[in-house]
Motif scaffolding. Structure first.
Motif, PDB file in Angstrom:
ATOM      1  N   GLU A  23     -27.101 -50.629 -49.328  1.00  0.00           N
ATOM      2  CA  GLU A  23     -27.035 -51.262 -47.917  1.00  0.00           C
ATOM      3  C   GLU A  23     -28.053 -50.603 -47.724  1.00  0.00           C
ATOM      4  OE1 GLU A  23     -25.546 -53.938 -46.871  1.00  0.00           O
ATOM      5  OE2 GLU A  23     -24.412 -54.605 -48.415  1.00  0.00           O
ATOM      6  N   LYS A  54     -24.304 -56.722 -42.940  1.00  0.00           N
ATOM      7  CA  LYS A  54     -24.505 -56.576 -44.031  1.00  0.00           C
ATOM      8  C   LYS A  54     -25.987 -57.563 -44.702  1.00  0.00           C
ATOM      9  CE  LYS A  54     -19.710 -55.353 -46.017  1.00  0.00           C
ATOM     10  NZ  LYS A  54     -19.173 -55.501 -46.529  1.00  0.00           N
ATOM     11  N   GLN A  55     -25.836 -56.837 -44.987  1.00  0.00           N
ATOM     12  CA  GLN A  55     -28.118 -56.825 -45.736  1.00  0.00           C
ATOM     13  C   GLN A  55     -27.217 -58.079 -46.700  1.00  0.00           C
ATOM     14  OE1 GLN A  55     -29.499 -54.374 -48.548  1.00  0.00           O
ATOM     15  NE2 GLN A  55     -31.077 -55.350 -49.048  1.00  0.00           N
TER      16      GLN A  55
END
Length: 153
Positions: A23, A54-55
């Motif tokens: 991440e 979050k990515q």
């Protein structure tokens, strides 16, 4: 310099970043309140608020809350504590006070992944500390958190 974080009651502001495996850096901010009673017991409550998702996901990071209760024997340089995190229930830990740092280690009881955290809280001056925290699962690093703690008020 003598330690002002943890060893004295007070409130602190923290700003930093969290990195999980694979991440990008996720910024966070938060606050810590430390209280002592007369029998060498301390409580420390911390809340961290993450500032993004979050990515490659619509899922956001959950805010984290920590509630420590520990005992610091008179004239000792180490202590024990129990911890409740908003994402884990049963945690035990120990800490050591060194000249420049406070070192803490805690482990999640009954965790099949054998997760544990090692934290170094390095004193920069009387009113600020650098936090470095590493969560491991077995032998693998899975999360790194860094931040600056500054005394508030």
């Amino acid at each position: 310099m003598s330690h002002t974080f943890l060893l004295q009651p007070g409130s602190w502001i923290i700003k930093g970043t969290l990195t999980e495996k694979n991440e990008h850096l996720i910024p966070f901010k938060g606050a810590t309140i430390i209280a002592w009673d007369q029998s060498n017991w301390f409580t420390m409550k911390t809340k961290l608020v993450f500032e993004r998702q979050k990515q490659d996901s619509s899922e956001t990071f959950q805010n984290l809350e920590f509630e420590y209760k520990g005992f610091f024997p008179t004239n000792k340089y180490n202590y024990t504590y129990v911890l409740k995190r908003s994402d884990f229930d049963k945690i035990e830990g120990e800490g050591w006070i060194t000249k420049d740092s406070i070192i803490q280690r805690y482990w999640i009881l009954g965790d099949s992944r054998r997760r544990a955290v090692l934290e170094t809280i390095f004193q920069l001056d009387d009113d600020s500390y650098h936090l470095s925290s590493t969560m491991m699962a077995g032998n693998n690093i899975i999360e790194v958190m860094e931040g600056i703690l500054e005394r508030h008020g």
